[in-house]
Design a protein around this motif. Structure first.
Motif, short mmCIF file in Angstrom:
data_model
loop_
_atom_site.label_atom_id
_atom_site.label_comp_id
_atom_site.label_asym_id
_atom_site.label_seq_id
_atom_site.Cartn_x
_atom_site.Cartn_y
_atom_site.Cartn_z
N LYS A 1 -5.49 -0.37 6.78
CA LYS A 1 -5.92 -1.36 5.78
C LYS A 1 -5.63 -0.86 4.35
CE LYS A 1 -9.65 -2.99 8.79
NZ LYS A 1 -8.91 -4.20 9.23
N HIS A 2 -5.43 0.45 4.21
CA HIS A 2 -5.27 1.05 2.89
C HIS A 2 -3.94 1.77 2.70
CE1 HIS A 2 -9.59 0.31 2.31
NE2 HIS A 2 -9.74 0.73 3.55
N PHE A 3 -3.27 2.06 3.81
CA PHE A 3 -1.98 2.77 3.77
C PHE A 3 -1.03 2.12 4.76
CE2 PHE A 3 -5.17 5.86 2.50
CZ PHE A 3 -4.59 6.49 1.42
N THR A 4 0.25 2.17 4.47
CA THR A 4 1.26 1.87 5.47
C THR A 4 1.51 3.15 6.24
OG1 THR A 4 2.26 0.13 4.12
CG2 THR A 4 3.62 1.08 5.87
N LEU A 5 1.08 3.19 7.49
CA LEU A 5 1.04 4.41 8.28
C LEU A 5 2.30 4.53 9.13
CD1 LEU A 5 -0.57 6.90 9.18
CD2 LEU A 5 -1.75 5.45 10.83
N VAL A 6 3.04 5.62 8.91
CA VAL A 6 4.28 5.87 9.66
C VAL A 6 4.05 7.02 10.61
CG1 VAL A 6 6.73 6.44 9.52
CG2 VAL A 6 5.65 5.07 7.71
N ARG A 7 4.31 6.77 11.89
CA ARG A 7 4.21 7.81 12.91
C ARG A 7 5.56 7.98 13.58
NH1 ARG A 7 -2.00 6.28 14.34
NH2 ARG A 7 -2.86 8.14 13.37
N TRP A 8 5.91 9.23 13.80
CA TRP A 8 7.23 9.59 14.30
C TRP A 8 7.05 10.49 15.52
CZ3 TRP A 8 9.37 14.56 11.93
CH2 TRP A 8 10.55 14.97 12.56
N ASN B 1 0.83 -1.21 0.00
CA ASN B 1 0.00 0.00 0.00
C ASN B 1 0.86 1.26 0.00
OD1 ASN B 1 -2.58 -1.15 -0.02
ND2 ASN B 1 -2.64 -1.37 2.21
N PRO B 2 0.31 2.39 -0.43
CA PRO B 2 1.05 3.66 -0.35
C PRO B 2 1.46 3.97 1.09
CG PRO B 2 -0.95 3.94 -1.65
CD PRO B 2 -1.04 2.58 -1.02
N VAL B 3 2.59 4.64 1.24
CA VAL B 3 3.10 5.01 2.57
C VAL B 3 2.57 6.40 2.94
CG1 VAL B 3 5.16 5.48 3.94
CG2 VAL B 3 5.16 3.61 2.25
N LEU B 4 1.97 6.49 4.12
CA LEU B 4 1.44 7.75 4.64
C LEU B 4 2.24 8.11 5.89
CD1 LEU B 4 -0.93 9.87 4.43
CD2 LEU B 4 -2.17 8.42 6.04
N LEU B 5 3.03 9.18 5.81
CA LEU B 5 3.89 9.61 6.92
C LEU B 5 3.29 10.84 7.57
CD1 LEU B 5 6.50 9.78 8.62
CD2 LEU B 5 7.57 10.94 6.68
N GLU B 6 3.01 10.74 8.87
CA GLU B 6 2.42 11.86 9.62
C GLU B 6 3.49 12.74 10.25
OE1 GLU B 6 -1.87 10.26 11.33
OE2 GLU B 6 -0.13 10.31 12.64
N LEU B 7 3.21 14.04 10.27
CA LEU B 7 3.97 15.01 11.06
C LEU B 7 3.02 15.53 12.13
CD1 LEU B 7 5.70 17.02 8.18
CD2 LEU B 7 6.60 15.06 9.46
N HIS B 8 3.26 15.16 13.37
CA HIS B 8 2.29 15.46 14.43
C HIS B 8 2.34 16.92 14.88
CE1 HIS B 8 5.19 15.65 17.76
NE2 HIS B 8 5.72 14.49 17.38
N GLY B 9 1.32 17.30 15.62
CA GLY B 9 1.17 18.68 16.06
C GLY B 9 1.73 18.94 17.43
N GLY B 10 1.19 19.96 18.06
CA GLY B 10 1.61 20.36 19.41
C GLY B 10 2.09 21.80 19.45
N PRO B 11 3.42 22.04 19.34
CA PRO B 11 4.48 21.04 19.19
C PRO B 11 4.60 20.15 20.43
CG PRO B 11 5.43 23.20 19.65
CD PRO B 11 3.97 23.42 19.45
N GLY B 12 4.98 18.91 20.20
CA GLY B 12 5.20 17.97 21.28
C GLY B 12 4.06 17.01 21.52
N SER B 13 2.97 17.09 20.76
CA SER B 13 1.78 16.26 20.98
C SER B 13 1.76 15.13 19.95
CB SER B 13 0.51 17.11 20.87
OG SER B 13 -0.64 16.33 20.99
#
Length: 359
Positions: free
Chosen positions: A94-101, A68-80
């Motif tokens: 189920k539809h994306f490979t989800l990357v959280r950092w 599946n397509p890769v979905l990379l998140e940039l989280h908010g906050g800052p720090g959250s």
């Protein structure tokens, strides 16, 4: 930008007897652990620390099908950090490979290295880290490009990366999108003034009026106070903080009680980052994007108003672009209504990836 607000909302969620609260937490964490289990042999479920920007930083890579397509998140906050939402967004995987950092100064990255081991915590450093994370993910998953999802504060450098590094991205998606204009539009400030006045919050009103409408001159503490009062007078955002953010954190099977404390320390440590972006101007930086461009905003968002996001969107030139409002949602719209957000990803973003052959 909402760290103080989230900390305040925490008191409401945990204001029940400790024994009963911990028992309920155990049951719901076990349920969520079963919910997020990935069993498909084509899937991936990895959480690990890896060197980014000279320190070890935490990544999660999850999905039911590695193709599946890769979905990379940039989280908010800052720090959250967004890793707390894993159970709420299980269907996305189920539809994306989800990357959280978990960025430096936040979440499990902060817990691992401690405050003294985070190095420089600034916007420019986080921006460089984000680029390094993208390169790391491309190599680890064997893909040329990723869909970049910028959320709230993360959308600030999400825009910058989308402008300057289209070769790394198959699309940019912004939600709770921050649009900076070097202080020209201060309508949100006066909206907060009016809401405080209507609510009879005289002390808070005096404080915000004394700050003045030019956010570029505020201290980090003043930014925190402003966002606290803004959210406290906005039923949609305050409700999401209590029912979505805090409950996701409390019942996350990926987060221990120690991680909960780190979550709040991360937002306090990262608060100074806001001061480095108040003079930025997204229009001056450019409205031409060489990747498909999408903004999905909460219709009632008073923290990052959809009207400002739409003005910027109207000026954007991109191969494909689309804008959508999520009804019955303020800030945190993607996580309050993860099913609706997934529908937007599948019906608007995914076809654009197929059209441009971007994954």
């Amino acid at each position: 930008m909402l760290g103080t607000v989230i900390t305040t909302a925490a008191a409401t969620v945990v204001a029940t007897p400790a024994a009963g609260l911990l028992a309920q937490r155990g049951l719901l964490r076990a349920r969520n652990a079963r919910l997020i289990r990935i069993t498909d042999p084509r899937g991936i479920d990895e959480q690990y620390l890896t060197p980014i920007g000279g320190i070890d930083q935490w990544l999660s890579i999850r999905g039911d099908d590695i193709s599946n397509p890769v979905l990379l998140e940039l989280h908010g906050g800052p720090g959250s950090v967004n890793s707390i939402f894993t159970a709420r967004t299980r269907a996305w995987e189920k539809h994306f490979t989800l990357v959280r950092w978990d960025m430096r100064g936040a979440g499990k990255t902060l817990r691992h290295g401690g405050a003294e081991g985070q190095g420089e915590v600034s916007f420019e450093r986080l921006h460089r880290d984000a680029l390094e994370v993208i390169h790391h993910v491309r190599t680890r998953l064997g893909v040329q490009r990723v869909v970049l999802l910028g959320h709230s504060f993360g959308s600030v450098f999400g825009l910058r990366i989308a402008r300057s590094h289209p070769e790394l991205l198959s699309a940019y998606v912004g939600t709770d999108q921050n649009i900076l204009d070097d202080g020209r539009d201060n309508s949100a400030y006066f909206d907060v003034i009016e809401r405080l006045r209507e609510a009879g919050k005289k002390k808070e009103l005096t404080t915000v009026e004394a700050m003045g409408p030019d956010a570029r001159s505020w201290t980090a503490e003043q930014h925190s106070l402003y966002h606290r009062y803004s959210a406290a007078t906005d039923p949609q955002t305050l409700g999401a903080l209590k029912s979505v953010v805090m409950k996701s954190l409390w019942y996350s099977p990926l987060h221990s009680l120690r991680d909960l404390g780190t979550f709040f320390r991360g937002m306090k440590l990262s608060a100074q980052v806001v001061l480095t972006i108040t003079g930025s101007d997204d229009w001056a930086d450019g409205t031409r994007f060489e990747v498909p461009f999408f903004l999905f905003q909460g219709a009632q968002d008073m923290i990052t108003p959809p009207e400002r996001a739409h003005r910027f969107f109207d000026d954007v030139h991109a191969p494909v672009k689309d804008f959508a409002l999520i009804d019955d949602a303020g800030h945190f719209a993607a996580f309050k209504h993860p099913d609706r957000f997934l529908d937007l990803l599948l019906t608007r973003v995914r076809p654009a990836l197929d059209t441009v052959g971007a994954f």
